[in-house]
Design a protein around this motif. Structure first.
Motif, PDB file in Angstrom:
ATOM      1  N   VAL A  88     -80.222  29.042 -48.715  1.00 49.24           N
ATOM      2  CA  VAL A  88     -80.177  27.598 -48.484  1.00 49.24           C
ATOM      3  C   VAL A  88     -78.890  27.125 -47.820  1.00 49.24           C
ATOM      4  O   VAL A  88     -78.828  26.003 -47.304  1.00 49.24           O
ATOM      5  CB  VAL A  88     -80.388  26.816 -49.802  1.00 49.24           C
ATOM      6  CG1 VAL A  88     -81.785  27.051 -50.349  1.00 49.24           C
ATOM      7  CG2 VAL A  88     -79.336  27.189 -50.847  1.00 49.24           C
ATOM      8  N   ASP A  89     -77.829  27.960 -47.825  1.00 48.84           N
ATOM      9  CA  ASP A  89     -76.567  27.481 -47.251  1.00 48.84           C
ATOM     10  C   ASP A  89     -75.597  28.648 -47.109  1.00 48.84           C
ATOM     11  O   ASP A  89     -75.766  29.697 -47.731  1.00 48.84           O
ATOM     12  CB  ASP A  89     -75.950  26.411 -48.164  1.00 48.84           C
ATOM     13  CG  ASP A  89     -74.896  25.562 -47.453  1.00 48.84           C
ATOM     14  OD1 ASP A  89     -74.665  25.798 -46.249  1.00 48.84           O
ATOM     15  OD2 ASP A  89     -74.316  24.686 -48.099  1.00 48.84           O
ATOM     16  N   TYR A  90     -74.580  28.441 -46.278  1.00 52.16           N
ATOM     17  CA  TYR A  90     -73.487  29.400 -46.196  1.00 52.16           C
ATOM     18  C   TYR A  90     -72.550  29.185 -47.391  1.00 52.16           C
ATOM     19  O   TYR A  90     -72.422  28.082 -47.893  1.00 52.16           O
ATOM     20  CB  TYR A  90     -72.690  29.206 -44.908  1.00 52.16           C
ATOM     21  CG  TYR A  90     -73.377  29.726 -43.667  1.00 52.16           C
ATOM     22  CD1 TYR A  90     -73.339  31.078 -43.341  1.00 52.16           C
ATOM     23  CD2 TYR A  90     -74.049  28.858 -42.823  1.00 52.16           C
ATOM     24  CE1 TYR A  90     -73.957  31.549 -42.204  1.00 52.16           C
ATOM     25  CE2 TYR A  90     -74.683  29.328 -41.673  1.00 52.16           C
ATOM     26  CZ  TYR A  90     -74.628  30.676 -41.369  1.00 52.16           C
ATOM     27  OH  TYR A  90     -75.248  31.141 -40.249  1.00 52.16           O
ATOM     28  N   ALA A  91     -71.885  30.258 -47.814  1.00 53.54           N
ATOM     29  CA  ALA A  91     -70.892  30.159 -48.878  1.00 53.54           C
ATOM     30  C   ALA A  91     -69.504  30.082 -48.249  1.00 53.54           C
ATOM     31  O   ALA A  91     -69.205  30.809 -47.297  1.00 53.54           O
ATOM     32  CB  ALA A  91     -70.974  31.366 -49.806  1.00 53.54           C
ATOM     33  N   HIS A  92     -68.672  29.187 -48.759  1.00 54.59           N
ATOM     34  CA  HIS A  92     -67.306  29.043 -48.261  1.00 54.59           C
ATOM     35  C   HIS A  92     -66.402  30.111 -48.872  1.00 54.59           C
ATOM     36  O   HIS A  92     -66.703  30.688 -49.921  1.00 54.59           O
ATOM     37  CB  HIS A  92     -66.763  27.654 -48.597  1.00 54.59           C
ATOM     38  CG  HIS A  92     -67.539  26.547 -47.960  1.00 54.59           C
ATOM     39  ND1 HIS A  92     -67.564  26.346 -46.602  1.00 54.59           N
ATOM     40  CD2 HIS A  92     -68.321  25.583 -48.500  1.00 54.59           C
ATOM     41  CE1 HIS A  92     -68.327  25.301 -46.328  1.00 54.59           C
ATOM     42  NE2 HIS A  92     -68.803  24.821 -47.469  1.00 54.59           N
ATOM     43  N   LEU A  93     -65.290  30.379 -48.202  1.00 60.47           N
ATOM     44  CA  LEU A  93     -64.362  31.408 -48.650  1.00 60.47           C
ATOM     45  C   LEU A  93     -63.869  31.153 -50.066  1.00 60.47           C
ATOM     46  O   LEU A  93     -63.785  32.068 -50.882  1.00 60.47           O
ATOM     47  CB  LEU A  93     -63.172  31.493 -47.689  1.00 60.47           C
ATOM     48  CG  LEU A  93     -62.090  32.516 -48.048  1.00 60.47           C
ATOM     49  CD1 LEU A  93     -62.665  33.934 -48.061  1.00 60.47           C
ATOM     50  CD2 LEU A  93     -60.928  32.432 -47.056  1.00 60.47           C
ATOM     51  N   SER A  94     -63.563  29.906 -50.378  1.00 58.72           N
ATOM     52  CA  SER A  94     -63.076  29.576 -51.716  1.00 58.72           C
ATOM     53  C   SER A  94     -64.118  29.889 -52.780  1.00 58.72           C
ATOM     54  O   SER A  94     -63.785  30.306 -53.899  1.00 58.72           O
ATOM     55  CB  SER A  94     -62.683  28.094 -51.787  1.00 58.72           C
ATOM     56  OG  SER A  94     -63.801  27.260 -51.492  1.00 58.72           O
ATOM     57  N   GLU A  95     -65.390  29.715 -52.442  1.00 55.23           N
ATOM     58  CA  GLU A  95     -66.472  30.004 -53.392  1.00 55.23           C
ATOM     59  C   GLU A  95     -66.635  31.506 -53.570  1.00 55.23           C
ATOM     60  O   GLU A  95     -66.878  31.995 -54.677  1.00 55.23           O
ATOM     61  CB  GLU A  95     -67.772  29.383 -52.893  1.00 55.23           C
ATOM     62  CG  GLU A  95     -67.723  27.865 -52.814  1.00 55.23           C
ATOM     63  CD  GLU A  95     -68.901  27.267 -52.077  1.00 55.23           C
ATOM     64  OE1 GLU A  95     -69.323  26.153 -52.425  1.00 55.23           O
ATOM     65  OE2 GLU A  95     -69.411  27.920 -51.132  1.00 55.23           O
ATOM     66  N   ILE A  96     -66.488  32.248 -52.470  1.00 59.01           N
ATOM     67  CA  ILE A  96     -66.629  33.696 -52.529  1.00 59.01           C
ATOM     68  C   ILE A  96     -65.553  34.318 -53.406  1.00 59.01           C
ATOM     69  O   ILE A  96     -65.797  35.264 -54.155  1.00 59.01           O
ATOM     70  CB  ILE A  96     -66.553  34.291 -51.101  1.00 59.01           C
ATOM     71  CG1 ILE A  96     -67.718  33.778 -50.261  1.00 59.01           C
ATOM     72  CG2 ILE A  96     -66.555  35.812 -51.145  1.00 59.01           C
ATOM     73  CD1 ILE A  96     -67.578  34.092 -48.796  1.00 59.01           C
ATOM     74  N   LEU A  97     -64.344  33.781 -53.330  1.00 59.38           N
ATOM     75  CA  LEU A  97     -63.225  34.332 -54.090  1.00 59.38           C
ATOM     76  C   LEU A  97     -63.291  34.003 -55.575  1.00 59.38           C
ATOM     77  O   LEU A  97     -62.682  34.680 -56.395  1.00 59.38           O
ATOM     78  CB  LEU A  97     -61.897  33.820 -53.507  1.00 59.38           C
ATOM     79  CG  LEU A  97     -61.581  34.264 -52.077  1.00 59.38           C
ATOM     80  CD1 LEU A  97     -60.296  33.611 -51.595  1.00 59.38           C
ATOM     81  CD2 LEU A  97     -61.482  35.787 -51.988  1.00 59.38           C
ATOM     82  N   SER A  98     -64.018  32.956 -55.915  1.00 59.65           N
ATOM     83  CA  SER A  98     -64.012  32.498 -57.305  1.00 59.65           C
ATOM     84  C   SER A  98     -65.338  32.706 -58.030  1.00 59.65           C
ATOM     85  O   SER A  98     -65.432  32.416 -59.218  1.00 59.65           O
ATOM     86  CB  SER A  98     -63.647  31.005 -57.357  1.00 59.65           C
ATOM     87  OG  SER A  98     -64.590  30.233 -56.628  1.00 59.65           O
ATOM     88  N   TYR A  99     -66.361  33.217 -57.315  1.00 60.53           N
ATOM     89  CA  TYR A  99     -67.679  33.348 -57.938  1.00 60.53           C
ATOM     90  C   TYR A  99     -68.224  34.748 -57.676  1.00 60.53           C
ATOM     91  O   TYR A  99     -68.065  35.291 -56.580  1.00 60.53           O
ATOM     92  CB  TYR A  99     -68.631  32.305 -57.357  1.00 60.53           C
ATOM     93  CG  TYR A  99     -69.844  32.042 -58.215  1.00 60.53           C
ATOM     94  CD1 TYR A  99     -69.788  31.135 -59.269  1.00 60.53           C
ATOM     95  CD2 TYR A  99     -71.045  32.712 -57.982  1.00 60.53           C
ATOM     96  CE1 TYR A  99     -70.898  30.892 -60.056  1.00 60.53           C
ATOM     97  CE2 TYR A  99     -72.153  32.476 -58.772  1.00 60.53           C
ATOM     98  CZ  TYR A  99     -72.075  31.565 -59.809  1.00 60.53           C
ATOM     99  OH  TYR A  99     -73.170  31.329 -60.596  1.00 60.53           O
ATOM    100  N   PRO A 100     -68.877  35.383 -58.673  1.00 58.42           N
ATOM    101  CA  PRO A 100     -69.422  36.733 -58.472  1.00 58.42           C
ATOM    102  C   PRO A 100     -70.438  36.772 -57.332  1.00 58.42           C
ATOM    103  O   PRO A 100     -71.192  35.816 -57.118  1.00 58.42           O
ATOM    104  CB  PRO A 100     -70.092  37.035 -59.816  1.00 58.42           C
ATOM    105  CG  PRO A 100     -69.388  36.167 -60.803  1.00 58.42           C
ATOM    106  CD  PRO A 100     -69.063  34.904 -60.057  1.00 58.42           C
ATOM    107  N   ILE A 101     -70.474  37.892 -56.630  1.00 62.23           N
ATOM    108  CA  ILE A 101     -71.352  38.077 -55.480  1.00 62.23           C
ATOM    109  C   ILE A 101     -72.478  39.040 -55.846  1.00 62.23           C
ATOM    110  O   ILE A 101     -72.271  39.992 -56.595  1.00 62.23           O
ATOM    111  CB  ILE A 101     -70.574  38.645 -54.281  1.00 62.23           C
ATOM    112  CG1 ILE A 101     -69.316  37.826 -54.013  1.00 62.23           C
ATOM    113  CG2 ILE A 101     -71.459  38.712 -53.037  1.00 62.23           C
ATOM    114  CD1 ILE A 101     -69.567  36.399 -53.652  1.00 62.23           C
ATOM    115  N   MET A 102     -73.662  38.801 -55.294  1.00 60.25           N
ATOM    116  CA  MET A 102     -74.769  39.752 -55.395  1.00 60.25           C
ATOM    117  C   MET A 102     -74.921  40.461 -54.060  1.00 60.25           C
ATOM    118  O   MET A 102     -74.832  39.833 -53.004  1.00 60.25           O
ATOM    119  CB  MET A 102     -76.082  39.029 -55.719  1.00 60.25           C
ATOM    120  CG  MET A 102     -76.193  38.469 -57.101  1.00 60.25           C
ATOM    121  SD  MET A 102     -77.866  37.828 -57.348  1.00 60.25           S
ATOM    122  CE  MET A 102     -77.703  37.089 -58.969  1.00 60.25           C
ATOM    123  N   GLY A 103     -75.155  41.765 -54.116  1.00 63.11           N
ATOM    124  CA  GLY A 103     -75.353  42.529 -52.896  1.00 63.11           C
ATOM    125  C   GLY A 103     -76.514  43.487 -53.027  1.00 63.11           C
ATOM    126  O   GLY A 103     -77.129  43.604 -54.086  1.00 63.11           O
ATOM    127  N   GLY A 104     -76.814  44.185 -51.913  1.00 60.01           N
ATOM    128  CA  GLY A 104     -77.903  45.157 -51.942  1.00 60.01           C
ATOM    129  C   GLY A 104     -79.279  44.523 -51.979  1.00 60.01           C
ATOM    130  O   GLY A 104     -80.247  45.152 -52.415  1.00 60.01           O
TER     131      GLY A 104
END
Length: 212
Positions: A102-118
């Protein structure tokens, strides 16, 4: 009616259709202009956003709604809120509860929130939707794990493809059962003050073992 006459009529009709298509192209080129289109988004708090340009003709306006939005009548659309941040093809996105980008994630959000991958996505009806099986089980477990703020502060990455959880201290946990890990998530707190970057395995029976 002779065959040659029928052929002549068909040629005239085809020629007329060709002329009409050229006229339509000219009208589209000279009388179509991009204009700002304000779309009202209804979430928890109603906000007015400026969404990509609509194409307005003198006789018609084509309104472009945000991908993944749902029409709720009255000239309003509901934009699905982002719930998780995913890493996909080298970029970071917010996905909704049903795993629609639904949207791009900002750098500040990436650094402070867990990421899902794969996680792989496919383009369906103009939106990118997760194509993986068992994604609901995985997402439910992730939601349960992140519900504990103490655990949330420890986790940096969930790898769906390889069944791996990474902690911010660099510790790698191989997960054999995500649902069981959700039930026993307090075990991760044992690694909060770990002095090394060992690899661990979380077994289906709820045990956390050091692999090396």
């Amino acid at each position: 009616m002779s065959l040659s006459l029928r052929a002549g009529i068909c040629m005239v009709i085809l020629f007329a259709m060709w002329i009409l298509s050229i006229v339509n192209f000219v009208l589209e080129s000279f009388f179509t202009e991009p204009v700002e289109q304000l779309t009202r988004i209804v979430n928890k708090d109603e906000i007015l956003i400026e969404f990509p340009l609509a194409f307005r003709r003198a006789w018609k306006t084509d309104i472009i709604y945000p991908p993944g939005s749902v029409d709720v009548s009255g000239g309003r659309v509901y934009l699905k809120p982002g719930k998780y941040i995913v890493s996909y093809e080298g970029k970071y996105y917010w996905v909704s509860e049903d795993f629609v980008i639904v949207d791009y994630a900002h750098l500040s959000e990436i650094l402070s929130y867990p990421i899902m991958g794969g996680i792989q996505f496919i383009l369906t009806d103009g939106v990118y939707v997760a194509s993986e099986r068992d994604i609901d089980i995985f997402a439910g477990a992730v939601e349960g794990i992140l519900a504990d703020r103490r655990v949330l502060a420890l986790v940096s990455y969930f790898d769906f493809e390889n069944n791996v959880l990474l902690l911010r201290r660099g510790i790698r946990v191989k997960v054999l059962d995500w649902e069981s890990l959700e039930t026993n998530k307090e075990l991760l707190l044992q690694l909060e003050n770990a002095s090394d970057r060992s690899e661990y395995i979380f077994l289906s029976d709820g045990k956390l073992l050091r692999a090396r």
